[in-house]
Design a protein around this motif. Structure first.
Motif, short mmCIF file in Angstrom:
data_model
loop_
_atom_site.label_atom_id
_atom_site.label_comp_id
_atom_site.label_asym_id
_atom_site.label_seq_id
_atom_site.Cartn_x
_atom_site.Cartn_y
_atom_site.Cartn_z
N ALA A 43 0.83 -1.21 0.00
CA ALA A 43 0.00 0.00 0.00
C ALA A 43 0.86 1.25 0.00
O ALA A 43 0.55 2.24 -0.69
CB ALA A 43 -0.93 -0.01 1.21
N LEU A 44 1.95 1.23 0.75
CA LEU A 44 2.86 2.37 0.77
C LEU A 44 3.49 2.59 -0.60
O LEU A 44 3.60 3.72 -1.08
CB LEU A 44 3.95 2.16 1.82
N ALA A 45 3.90 1.52 -1.25
CA ALA A 45 4.50 1.64 -2.58
C ALA A 45 3.50 2.19 -3.58
O ALA A 45 3.83 3.05 -4.40
CB ALA A 45 5.01 0.27 -3.05
N LEU A 46 2.25 1.73 -3.51
CA LEU A 46 1.24 2.25 -4.42
C LEU A 46 0.94 3.72 -4.14
O LEU A 46 0.71 4.50 -5.07
CB LEU A 46 -0.04 1.42 -4.31
N ALA A 47 0.96 4.12 -2.87
CA ALA A 47 0.72 5.52 -2.53
C ALA A 47 1.85 6.40 -3.06
O ALA A 47 1.60 7.48 -3.61
CB ALA A 47 0.58 5.67 -1.02
N VAL A 48 3.08 5.95 -2.92
CA VAL A 48 4.22 6.73 -3.41
C VAL A 48 4.16 6.85 -4.93
O VAL A 48 4.39 7.93 -5.49
CB VAL A 48 5.55 6.10 -2.94
N ILE A 49 3.83 5.78 -5.60
CA ILE A 49 3.71 5.82 -7.06
C ILE A 49 2.57 6.73 -7.48
O ILE A 49 2.68 7.49 -8.44
CB ILE A 49 3.55 4.40 -7.63
N GLY A 50 1.46 6.67 -6.75
CA GLY A 50 0.31 7.51 -7.08
C GLY A 50 0.60 8.99 -6.89
O GLY A 50 0.15 9.83 -7.66
N ILE A 51 1.35 9.32 -5.85
CA ILE A 51 1.64 10.73 -5.57
C ILE A 51 2.76 11.26 -6.45
O ILE A 51 2.65 12.34 -7.04
CB ILE A 51 1.99 10.91 -4.08
N PHE A 52 3.85 10.54 -6.53
CA PHE A 52 5.04 11.03 -7.22
C PHE A 52 5.24 10.43 -8.61
O PHE A 52 6.27 10.69 -9.24
CB PHE A 52 6.29 10.76 -6.38
N GLY A 53 4.32 9.65 -9.10
CA GLY A 53 4.48 8.99 -10.39
C GLY A 53 4.73 9.92 -11.55
O GLY A 53 5.67 9.73 -12.32
N PRO A 54 3.90 10.97 -11.71
CA PRO A 54 4.13 11.88 -12.85
C PRO A 54 5.48 12.60 -12.79
O PRO A 54 6.14 12.76 -13.82
CB PRO A 54 2.97 12.88 -12.74
#
Length: 66
Positions: A43-54
């Motif tokens: 969940a943490l990895a998905l949150a980081v990707i969702g926030i900082f992905g672009p």
């Protein structure tokens, strides 16, 4: 000498006939705690990707190799 060999053989056969200790980690199953940790880290990895992905993708596109 024969008594020594016979006593050694008796100890060896007694040891070899016992089943191995069944430790919880040797069974290869995940405990509840490890499943919770895996889910939290995912969940943490998905949150980081969702926030900082672009921003990460933009930075990767702007890299120029010489």
């Amino acid at each position: 000498m024969f008594i020594f060999v016979r006593s050694w053989w008796a100890r060896y056969t007694s040891w070899a006939s016992q089943p191995p200790n069944e430790l919880e980690q040797d069974r290869g199953s995940n405990t509840t705690e490890s499943v919770i940790w895996i889910a939290a880290l995912a969940a943490l990895a998905l949150a980081v990707i969702g926030i900082f992905g672009p921003e990460i993708m933009d930075a990767a596109r702007s890299v120029a190799f010489k």
